[in-house]
Structure formats: structure tokens, C-alpha cells
Design an enzyme around this catalytic site. Structure first.
Site, PDB file in Angstrom:
ATOM      1  N   GLY A 160       0.822  -1.207   0.000  1.00  0.00           N
ATOM      2  CA  GLY A 160       0.000   0.000   0.000  1.00  0.00           C
ATOM      3  C   GLY A 160       0.851   1.250   0.000  1.00  0.00           C
TER       4      GLY A 160
ATOM      5  CG  HIS B 158      -0.145   1.054   7.154  1.00  0.00           C
ATOM      6  ND1 HIS B 158       0.889   0.568   7.919  1.00  0.00           N
ATOM      7  CD2 HIS B 158       0.411   1.972   6.327  1.00  0.00           C
ATOM      8  CE1 HIS B 158       2.015   1.191   7.578  1.00  0.00           C
ATOM      9  NE2 HIS B 158       1.758   2.035   6.605  1.00  0.00           N
ATOM     10  CD  GLU B 159      -1.114   2.338   2.698  1.00  0.00           C
ATOM     11  OE1 GLU B 159      -0.778   3.518   2.487  1.00  0.00           O
ATOM     12  OE2 GLU B 159      -0.290   1.469   3.014  1.00  0.00           O
TER      13      GLU B 159
ATOM     14  CB  CYS C 247       5.517   2.029   6.929  1.00  0.00           C
ATOM     15  SG  CYS C 247       5.022   3.536   6.089  1.00  0.00           S
ATOM     16  CG  LEU C 248       6.351   0.991   0.787  1.00  0.00           C
ATOM     17  CD1 LEU C 248       5.497   1.359  -0.410  1.00  0.00           C
ATOM     18  CD2 LEU C 248       7.463   0.037   0.385  1.00  0.00           C
TER      19      LEU C 248
ATOM     20  CD  GLN D 222       3.420   5.750   2.434  1.00  0.00           C
ATOM     21  OE1 GLN D 222       2.405   5.220   2.014  1.00  0.00           O
ATOM     22  NE2 GLN D 222       4.440   5.048   2.894  1.00  0.00           N
TER      23      GLN D 222
ATOM     24  CG  HIS E 261       0.333   6.576   5.522  1.00  0.00           C
ATOM     25  ND1 HIS E 261       1.495   7.134   6.005  1.00  0.00           N
ATOM     26  CD2 HIS E 261       0.636   5.284   5.246  1.00  0.00           C
ATOM     27  CE1 HIS E 261       2.452   6.209   6.032  1.00  0.00           C
ATOM     28  NE2 HIS E 261       1.951   5.082   5.589  1.00  0.00           N
TER      29      HIS E 261
HETATM   30 ZN    ZN Z   1       2.880   3.281   5.439  1.00  0.00          ZN
END
Ligand code: ZN
Length: 156
Positions: free
Chosen positions: A46, A130-131, A88-89, A51, A134
Site C-alpha cells: 500500500g 494503515h493507508e 511501511c515504505l 508518501q 497515513h
Molecule cells: Zn505506510
């Protein structure tokens, strides 16, 4: 379509609340396309607009069942609880256990502005939570007491 740079933890953009998308136009669609490209290139499940440095309520998710685009998403129902590893990226190599609902129902818009409903369980439910967090400037790390060594953890 293009790969965008993923913003890493420490950048203020990750802790800001995103604005709702008001107009569904080519700029938004090309951003969504770029986010999907960036997600697939990263190998993550995701990616949220902040991000890639954009404070809009947009996310893309693919847990292996195809791409889901979220526009102004909202979690409307949650059920159960699962504690599992999450990463997380924007926080490379940081993994920790987070409690998430086992099942969530999400309302979103599609590219035509229609309301669409998604139901997710387990990993998909986790990705939705999670997304969408964000988009409110919340990182999963705020739920983690202690980060773990992912390689050691996978051996267990
Ligand atoms: Zn993330």
C-alpha cells in the site's frame, strides 16, 4: 506514468492531515497511476499520497488480489482484532506488531465519483487501516512499543 520518490520518516509531510479530493480530474488520475507504479516498483502492499509528498486523501493498495484505488476513503465498520507484524515504505526496515481489526468495511469514491464499498479481512483490513491513517498524518510506528528484527521474527 512515472515512479515517484517515496518520502521517508522525518519529513513533515508524513505527519500532516490530508485534504479531501474535491475534483476528479486528469491530475488526480495521473497521480493515482504514478502511485500504483511506485507501489509496484517498491514491492509494498500500500501507498498513500503523502508518501509521495501530496497532501490529498488518496491511497493505492494491492495485497496480491489486484489494485484498489481509494479516493477520500473512510472506515465505516470494524470487527475483531488481529495482532501482526507491520511495516511501511516510509520507514524502511522497521517492523513491529500492531493490533488492527480483523475485518473492515471501507467507503471510497471511484474515478467517476461513485461511492464504492470494500470489505477487507486480515492483511487487506490491515492495509486499509494503515493507508487511511497515513491520510491523517499517523504512522504505524506510533502504535509500536518495540521494533523487531524481521529476519529473526520470520524464523520463528
Ligand atoms: Zn505506510
Amino acid at each position: 506514468m512515472a515512479i515517484r520518490t517515496i518520502v521517508k520518516v522525518g519529513d513533515d509531510v508524513l505527519t500532516k492531515k490530508c485534504r479531501a479530493v474535491e475534483k476528479l480530474d486528469d491530475r488526480i488520475f495521473s497521480l493515482l497511476d504514478d502511485m500504483a507504479d511506485t507501489l509496484y516498483e517498491s514491492g509494498g502492499v500500500g501507498l498513500a499520497a503523502p508518501q509521495v509528498g501530496v497532501l490529498k486523501r488518496l491511497s493505492v493498495i494491492d495485497v496480491g488480489d489486484g489494485l484498489i484505488e481509494l479516493i477520500n476513503p473512510e472506515i465505516v465498520k470494524t470487527e475483531g482484532n488481529v495482532r501482526d507484524l507491520e511495516g511501511c515504505l516510509s520507514l524502511p526496515n522497521k517492523w513491529g506488531y500492531v493490533d488492527r481489526p480483523q475485518k473492515v468495511v471501507v467507503h471510497s469514491l471511484d474515478r467517476d465519483g461513485n461511492l464504492v464499498e470494500f470489505e477487507g479481512e486480515d492483511l487487506l483490513a490491515r492495509a486499509f487501516c494503515h493507508e487511511i491513517e497515513h491520510l491523517d498524518g499517523i504512522l504505524f510506528s506510533s502504535h509500536v512499543d518495540e521494533f523487531v528484527d524481521i529476519d529473526e521474527e520470520r524464523k520463528k
